[in-house]
Motif scaffolding. Structure first.
Motif, PDB file in Angstrom:
ATOM      1  N   VAL A  33       0.821  -1.221   0.000  1.00  0.00           N
ATOM      2  CA  VAL A  33       0.000   0.000   0.000  1.00  0.00           C
ATOM      3  C   VAL A  33       0.849   1.262   0.000  1.00  0.00           C
ATOM      4  O   VAL A  33       0.309   2.377  -0.043  1.00  0.00           O
ATOM      5  CB  VAL A  33      -0.955   0.024   1.217  1.00  0.00           C
ATOM      6  N   SER A  34       2.165   1.123   0.020  1.00  0.00           N
ATOM      7  CA  SER A  34       3.043   2.286   0.147  1.00  0.00           C
ATOM      8  C   SER A  34       2.976   3.213  -1.052  1.00  0.00           C
ATOM      9  O   SER A  34       3.296   4.397  -0.939  1.00  0.00           O
ATOM     10  CB  SER A  34       4.492   1.833   0.360  1.00  0.00           C
ATOM     11  N   HIS A  35       2.539   2.693  -2.210  1.00  0.00           N
ATOM     12  CA  HIS A  35       2.512   3.525  -3.414  1.00  0.00           C
ATOM     13  C   HIS A  35       1.327   4.487  -3.438  1.00  0.00           C
ATOM     14  O   HIS A  35       1.318   5.428  -4.240  1.00  0.00           O
ATOM     15  CB  HIS A  35       2.473   2.646  -4.668  1.00  0.00           C
ATOM     16  N   GLU A  36       0.309   4.271  -2.561  1.00  0.00           N
ATOM     17  CA  GLU A  36      -0.851   5.165  -2.599  1.00  0.00           C
ATOM     18  C   GLU A  36      -1.210   5.769  -1.245  1.00  0.00           C
ATOM     19  O   GLU A  36      -2.001   6.706  -1.184  1.00  0.00           O
ATOM     20  CB  GLU A  36      -2.070   4.450  -3.175  1.00  0.00           C
ATOM     21  N   LEU A  37      -0.655   5.246  -0.151  1.00  0.00           N
ATOM     22  CA  LEU A  37      -0.933   5.795   1.173  1.00  0.00           C
ATOM     23  C   LEU A  37       0.368   6.167   1.860  1.00  0.00           C
ATOM     24  O   LEU A  37       1.351   5.424   1.765  1.00  0.00           O
ATOM     25  CB  LEU A  37      -1.685   4.770   2.042  1.00  0.00           C
ATOM     26  N   ASP A  38       0.376   7.329   2.547  1.00  0.00           N
ATOM     27  CA  ASP A  38       1.576   7.662   3.327  1.00  0.00           C
ATOM     28  C   ASP A  38       1.495   6.979   4.686  1.00  0.00           C
ATOM     29  O   ASP A  38       0.490   6.336   5.024  1.00  0.00           O
ATOM     30  CB  ASP A  38       1.751   9.181   3.454  1.00  0.00           C
ATOM     31  N   THR A  39       2.548   7.107   5.478  1.00  0.00           N
ATOM     32  CA  THR A  39       2.601   6.371   6.749  1.00  0.00           C
ATOM     33  C   THR A  39       1.495   6.802   7.711  1.00  0.00           C
ATOM     34  O   THR A  39       0.950   5.979   8.442  1.00  0.00           O
ATOM     35  CB  THR A  39       3.976   6.545   7.427  1.00  0.00           C
ATOM     36  N   PHE A  40       1.145   8.099   7.706  1.00  0.00           N
ATOM     37  CA  PHE A  40       0.084   8.561   8.592  1.00  0.00           C
ATOM     38  C   PHE A  40      -1.258   7.939   8.212  1.00  0.00           C
ATOM     39  O   PHE A  40      -2.038   7.524   9.079  1.00  0.00           O
ATOM     40  CB  PHE A  40      -0.027  10.089   8.549  1.00  0.00           C
ATOM     41  N   GLU A  41      -1.531   7.886   6.912  1.00  0.00           N
ATOM     42  CA  GLU A  41      -2.791   7.298   6.456  1.00  0.00           C
ATOM     43  C   GLU A  41      -2.842   5.801   6.752  1.00  0.00           C
ATOM     44  O   GLU A  41      -3.879   5.276   7.166  1.00  0.00           O
ATOM     45  CB  GLU A  41      -2.959   7.556   4.955  1.00  0.00           C
ATOM     46  N   ILE A  42      -1.714   5.129   6.559  1.00  0.00           N
ATOM     47  CA  ILE A  42      -1.662   3.698   6.860  1.00  0.00           C
ATOM     48  C   ILE A  42      -1.989   3.452   8.333  1.00  0.00           C
ATOM     49  O   ILE A  42      -2.801   2.582   8.677  1.00  0.00           O
ATOM     50  CB  ILE A  42      -0.272   3.121   6.523  1.00  0.00           C
ATOM     51  N   LEU A  43      -1.367   4.240   9.217  1.00  0.00           N
ATOM     52  CA  LEU A  43      -1.594   4.043  10.642  1.00  0.00           C
ATOM     53  C   LEU A  43      -3.017   4.438  11.051  1.00  0.00           C
ATOM     54  O   LEU A  43      -3.598   3.824  11.951  1.00  0.00           O
ATOM     55  CB  LEU A  43      -0.572   4.833  11.453  1.00  0.00           C
ATOM     56  N   ALA A  44      -3.564   5.452  10.395  1.00  0.00           N
ATOM     57  CA  ALA A  44      -4.935   5.855  10.716  1.00  0.00           C
ATOM     58  C   ALA A  44      -5.918   4.740  10.389  1.00  0.00           C
ATOM     59  O   ALA A  44      -6.738   4.341  11.234  1.00  0.00           O
ATOM     60  CB  ALA A  44      -5.298   7.121   9.937  1.00  0.00           C
ATOM     61  N   TRP A  45      -5.848   4.216   9.171  1.00  0.00           N
ATOM     62  CA  TRP A  45      -6.787   3.157   8.769  1.00  0.00           C
ATOM     63  C   TRP A  45      -6.530   1.873   9.540  1.00  0.00           C
ATOM     64  O   TRP A  45      -7.469   1.170   9.932  1.00  0.00           O
ATOM     65  CB  TRP A  45      -6.694   2.917   7.263  1.00  0.00           C
ATOM     66  N   ARG A  46      -5.257   1.572   9.769  1.00  0.00           N
ATOM     67  CA  ARG A  46      -4.936   0.368  10.536  1.00  0.00           C
ATOM     68  C   ARG A  46      -5.500   0.458  11.951  1.00  0.00           C
ATOM     69  O   ARG A  46      -6.071  -0.507  12.468  1.00  0.00           O
ATOM     70  CB  ARG A  46      -3.420   0.182  10.578  1.00  0.00           C
ATOM     71  N   LEU A 196      -5.327  10.244  11.932  1.00  0.00           N
ATOM     72  CA  LEU A 196      -6.236  11.089  11.142  1.00  0.00           C
ATOM     73  C   LEU A 196      -5.790  12.545  11.185  1.00  0.00           C
ATOM     74  O   LEU A 196      -5.839  13.251  10.168  1.00  0.00           O
ATOM     75  CB  LEU A 196      -7.659  10.945  11.669  1.00  0.00           C
ATOM     76  N   ALA A 197      -5.359  13.017  12.371  1.00  0.00           N
ATOM     77  CA  ALA A 197      -4.924  14.410  12.499  1.00  0.00           C
ATOM     78  C   ALA A 197      -3.687  14.677  11.633  1.00  0.00           C
ATOM     79  O   ALA A 197      -3.622  15.675  10.914  1.00  0.00           O
ATOM     80  CB  ALA A 197      -4.631  14.732  13.953  1.00  0.00           C
ATOM     81  N   CYS A 198      -2.707  13.772  11.686  1.00  0.00           N
ATOM     82  CA  CYS A 198      -1.474  13.962  10.912  1.00  0.00           C
ATOM     83  C   CYS A 198      -1.722  13.759   9.419  1.00  0.00           C
ATOM     84  O   CYS A 198      -1.159  14.477   8.583  1.00  0.00           O
ATOM     85  CB  CYS A 198      -0.393  13.001  11.398  1.00  0.00           C
ATOM     86  N   ALA A 199      -2.556  12.781   9.076  1.00  0.00           N
ATOM     87  CA  ALA A 199      -2.843  12.530   7.661  1.00  0.00           C
ATOM     88  C   ALA A 199      -3.581  13.705   7.028  1.00  0.00           C
ATOM     89  O   ALA A 199      -3.440  13.959   5.827  1.00  0.00           O
ATOM     90  CB  ALA A 199      -3.668  11.254   7.514  1.00  0.00           C
ATOM     91  N   GLY A 200      -4.365  14.433   7.855  1.00  0.00           N
ATOM     92  CA  GLY A 200      -5.139  15.544   7.313  1.00  0.00           C
ATOM     93  C   GLY A 200      -4.415  16.870   7.298  1.00  0.00           C
ATOM     94  O   GLY A 200      -5.011  17.889   6.915  1.00  0.00           O
ATOM     95  N   LEU A 207      -8.429   7.694   0.777  1.00  0.00           N
ATOM     96  CA  LEU A 207      -9.108   6.437   1.062  1.00  0.00           C
ATOM     97  C   LEU A 207      -8.387   5.311   0.326  1.00  0.00           C
ATOM     98  O   LEU A 207      -7.928   5.499  -0.804  1.00  0.00           O
ATOM     99  CB  LEU A 207     -10.565   6.496   0.589  1.00  0.00           C
ATOM    100  N   PRO A 208      -8.260   4.149   0.928  1.00  0.00           N
ATOM    101  CA  PRO A 208      -7.640   3.024   0.228  1.00  0.00           C
ATOM    102  C   PRO A 208      -8.455   2.659  -1.010  1.00  0.00           C
ATOM    103  O   PRO A 208      -9.690   2.645  -0.967  1.00  0.00           O
ATOM    104  CB  PRO A 208      -7.662   1.891   1.256  1.00  0.00           C
ATOM    105  N   SER A 209      -7.779   2.379  -2.095  1.00  0.00           N
ATOM    106  CA  SER A 209      -8.465   1.943  -3.309  1.00  0.00           C
ATOM    107  C   SER A 209      -8.989   0.529  -3.117  1.00  0.00           C
ATOM    108  O   SER A 209      -8.690  -0.134  -2.116  1.00  0.00           O
ATOM    109  CB  SER A 209      -7.502   1.986  -4.494  1.00  0.00           C
ATOM    110  N   ALA A 210      -9.759   0.070  -4.089  1.00  0.00           N
ATOM    111  CA  ALA A 210     -10.291  -1.293  -4.022  1.00  0.00           C
ATOM    112  C   ALA A 210      -9.161  -2.307  -3.960  1.00  0.00           C
ATOM    113  O   ALA A 210      -9.279  -3.359  -3.317  1.00  0.00           O
ATOM    114  CB  ALA A 210     -11.195  -1.565  -5.225  1.00  0.00           C
TER     115      ALA A 210
END
Length: 296
Positions: A33-46, A196-200, A207-210
């Motif tokens: 998922v590294s090609h479409e989400l940054d580390t903050f987004e990864i941790l937020a969704w995780r 979420l705060a850092c990702a925003g 949002l993660p793609s399909a």
């Protein structure tokens, strides 16, 4: 017929194999998922997935009574440190070979040995000092300062290990006032908000793609699953039997890195990893026989 005691080591080994598989899948999922989400987004969704899993578990088991917020400052310190360490770990995961990331991550228990006398008032024994010394030599072999410069990825992995060590120490303090389910609940909730705060900060949260969504789900499940497997294994057998199985993560991830990403495994990495694992094993043996250790 074999007794329950005779089968416990085998069951513990099986649980540890589950933990090794979970950690390995988590690393591969992070790369995916590294090609479409940054580390903050990864941790937020995780973390949001973790909130859902823990909430469902607490509801089904009637465990909400264990959730409290005693020592809120310690919870915040633990989760902020863990959040930063995980960001550094994922950054390293995206930029350096997987085996290097895991090797440097294994220095976290050795950093605990160094920090525990300062933060937990625990005494430093000769065995623990030897363990930390071997780990430090292992770091030098892997990082090789002065050879070609220390990359941002190597620095991130090394600093992540220190962060994980501080997290372990905070967890140890929290276990005096909170159950594991409580600690995991506030970890997931707080780190969801942090993510979420850092990702925003840039005005958008991807949002993660399909294609990426299943891998994000794997990240959420394996993060909790790995630690659950380790906890189950430690209930079935002594740490001296259980924890060496965790060392299998290193050769397994090295093979995965070689097969999936063509990452070479050099002699310095092998030698440095061996020293780090030896330091960890000496510490495990000493912890299992505290009466034989003498203060340095």
């Amino acid at each position: 017929m074999p007794t329950t005691t005779e089968t416990r080591p085998l069951l513990a080994a099986a649980w540890m194999m589950g933990a090794v598989a979970a950690f390995t899948l988590m690393a591969v999922a992070g790369r995916m998922v590294s090609h479409e989400l940054d580390t903050f987004e990864i941790l937020a969704w995780r973390s949001l997935i973790g909130v859902a899993i823990i909430a469902a578990t607490l509801t089904l088991r009637g465990g909400w009574g264990a959730v409290n917020l005693r020592r809120p400052g310690l919870h915040l310190t633990r989760n902020l440190t863990h959040f930063v360490a995980q960001n550094l770990w994922f950054h390293a995961l995206f930029t350096i070979p997987l085996a290097q990331v895991f090797a440097l991550e294994f220095t976290a228990p050795l950093w605990v040995l160094i920090l525990a006398p300062l933060l937990l008032a625990e005494r430093l024994t000769r065995a623990r000092a030897l363990s930390a010394g071997l780990g430090f030599l292992g770091i030098l072999l892997i990082v090789q300062p002065g050879a070609a410069g220390i990359s941002a990825g190597l620095a991130a992995a090394a600093l992540a290990a220190v962060g994980f060590a501080v997290t372990y120490i905070c967890t140890k303090k929290l276990t005096a006032v909170a159950e594991a389910s409580c600690i995991l609940w506030w970890m997931s909730v707080m780190q969801s908000l942090m993510g979420l705060a850092c990702a925003g900060l840039d005005g958008r949260i991807a949002l993660p793609s399909a294609a990426a969504a299943p891998w994000v789900a794997v990240l959420g499940a394996t993060g909790l699953g790995a630690h659950f497997c380790i906890a189950k294994a430690l209930r079935l057998a002594p740490a001296t039997l259980v924890m060496p199985f965790d060392f299998l993560r290193l050769p397994v991830i090295a093979v995965v890195g070689l097969l999936l990403y063509g990452e070479p495994v050099g002699l310095a990495l092998v030698a440095g990893s061996a020293l780090i694992l030896a330091g960890n094993y000496i510490n495990i043996r000493a912890a299992d026989r505290p009466g034989r250790a003498r203060p340095a």
